[in-house]
Scaffold this motif. Structure first.
Motif, PDB file in Angstrom:
ATOM      1  N   THR A 103    -108.612 -94.952 -23.804  1.00 14.60           N
ATOM      2  CA  THR A 103    -109.771 -94.159 -23.194  1.00 14.60           C
ATOM      3  C   THR A 103    -109.759 -92.657 -23.799  1.00 14.60           C
ATOM      4  O   THR A 103    -108.765 -92.319 -23.786  1.00 14.60           O
ATOM      5  CB  THR A 103    -109.972 -94.181 -21.540  1.00 14.60           C
ATOM      6  N   SER A 122    -111.136 -92.769 -29.246  1.00 10.39           N
ATOM      7  CA  SER A 122    -111.904 -93.757 -28.253  1.00 10.39           C
ATOM      8  C   SER A 122    -112.929 -94.459 -28.712  1.00 10.39           C
ATOM      9  O   SER A 122    -113.177 -95.382 -28.580  1.00 10.39           O
ATOM     10  CB  SER A 122    -111.811 -92.922 -26.948  1.00 10.39           C
ATOM     11  N   GLU A 128    -115.814 -96.448 -27.311  1.00  9.75           N
ATOM     12  CA  GLU A 128    -116.191 -95.999 -26.195  1.00  9.75           C
ATOM     13  C   GLU A 128    -117.093 -94.893 -26.554  1.00  9.75           C
ATOM     14  O   GLU A 128    -117.024 -94.232 -27.647  1.00  9.75           O
ATOM     15  CB  GLU A 128    -114.946 -95.154 -25.627  1.00  9.75           C
TER      16      GLU A 128
END
Length: 346
Positions: A103, A122, A128
DNA sequence: AATACGGGGAG
DNA sequence: CTCCCAGTATT
């Protein structure tokens, strides 16, 4: 067409074939991102090949010595990147069993990983939604939206991060992030951007206002200091020399060099005689010495201009920490030193 | 908020 | 020569 889709379309047609785009492995993505910090793709590419070849996995990197890592990094500059790379590899192996954090928040905790790199890893490796803001993004956004806020001011950094976060394609953040960076690198270049063939030219504010060349705005001006370096290249009767690790903080930390005497100005042969080099060489008997380069070798760095003299010093017998001249190239050293070693006929 | 940190490429 | 480069850490 929408800003993000225009960029993604452009990207699919023009993107370069680069090795780190063939993988989703976070180790490889991380490695590429660290190497490419403040470094052009052309310069970083051979280093990426060397690192993935020598250290195929994070375990290989973690097991290596720092000297090995720095040797492979030699010539790329910003050596704290290599030291942090090694530190982080050991950390991930020892603390996380080799499993990469996945993350933005956790990646940001890693040494050598800041906002840009955490966003890049990420998004590219884990999809992400984290917008990257690198030099390319600053340029593309400041021009397209006509933003004059200095990109290196505190408000500018926040403003561009927020804007980038609003623009990112939440369905494919990996593709979008790479698209806008590649667009900045190849199309919306710093000098002579290809505005004529630009898919965004109709809606580009800077192009309309003819302010392409004045954007982005930057407020800094780095002041350059001048230093005078005298390297003592000792050679004893058994072809050994002194090569020392720079252990203090600052430039070239943990790289190797010949014993260094820094002076206030460039020295003449007579002035050099007055230096206390016997102390530096621990009272070794000096048979003869000569200056290698008649004119100073000027090594220019971002913040320093180094005016350098290499003094060749023939001695009887060096202390036992001296190393064989043939072993010099095994140690990581600054370009200034490694270039001398290549050119000087020992 | 500034500054230190490398080396090379482009114009 | 100047500016820039898939920035980060430190002060």
């Amino acid at each position: 067409m929408d800003f993000k889709y225009t960029l993604i379309n452009w990207y699919s047609a023009h993107k370069r074939d680069l090795p780190w785009r063939k993988t989703k492995n976070p180790y490889n993505i991380w490695l590429s991102e660290i190497i490419l910090q403040q470094t052009q793709v052309k310069q970083g590419l051979p280093y990426y090949e060397a690192f993935t070849s020598n250290f195929p996995t994070i375990f290989d990197l973690a097991t290596a010595s720092e000297t090995e890592v720095l040797k492979l990094w030699q010539g790329l500059g910003y050596y704290s990147r290599a030291r942090n790379l090694h530190t982080t590899a050991k950390h991930i192996v020892n603390e996380f069993n080799g499993v990469f954090p996945n993350t933005y928040k956790d990646l940001l905790k890693l040494k050598g990983v800041g906002d840009y790199t955490a966003s890049a890893i990420s998004s590219i490796a884990f999809n992400e939604v984290a917008a990257v803001v690198d030099g390319n993004v600053y340029r593309v956004l400041s021009r397209y939206f006509g933003i004059k806020t200095p990109i290196n001011s505190t408000v500018g950094i926040k403003e561009f991060k927020k804007l980038a976060s609003n623009l990112i394609d939440t369905k494919q953040p990996d593709i979008y992030n790479q698209a806008i960076m590649e667009f900045g690198a190849l199309q919306c270049k710093p000098k002579n951007p290809n505005c004529h063939s630009c898919p965004l030219c109709k809606s580009c504010v800077a192009l309309q206002k003819k302010s392409i060349d004045s954007l982005p705005v930057k407020v800094k001006k780095t002041k350059v200091s001048t230093k005078y370096f005298n390297f003592l290249v000792c050679i004893d009767s058994s072809n050994k020399t002194l090569f020392q690790k720079r252990t203090h903080k600052g430039i070239w930390q943990n790289l190797y060099q010949f014993p260094l005497i820094e002076t206030e100005k460039s020295l003449s042969l007579e002035e050099f005689q007055l230096l206390d080099i016997k102390n530096v060489l621990s009272n070794t008997y000096i048979k003869d010495y000569a200056l290698y380069n008649e004119t100073d070798i000027v090594h220019k760095l971002s913040h320093q201009h180094l005016y350098t003299k290499f003094w060749i010093i023939e001695v009887d017998r060096l202390s036992k920490e001296a190393i064989s001249i043939d072993a010099l190239t095994k140690y990581p050293s600054p370009v200034l030193i490694s270039t001398f070693i290549e050119n000087f006929k020992f």
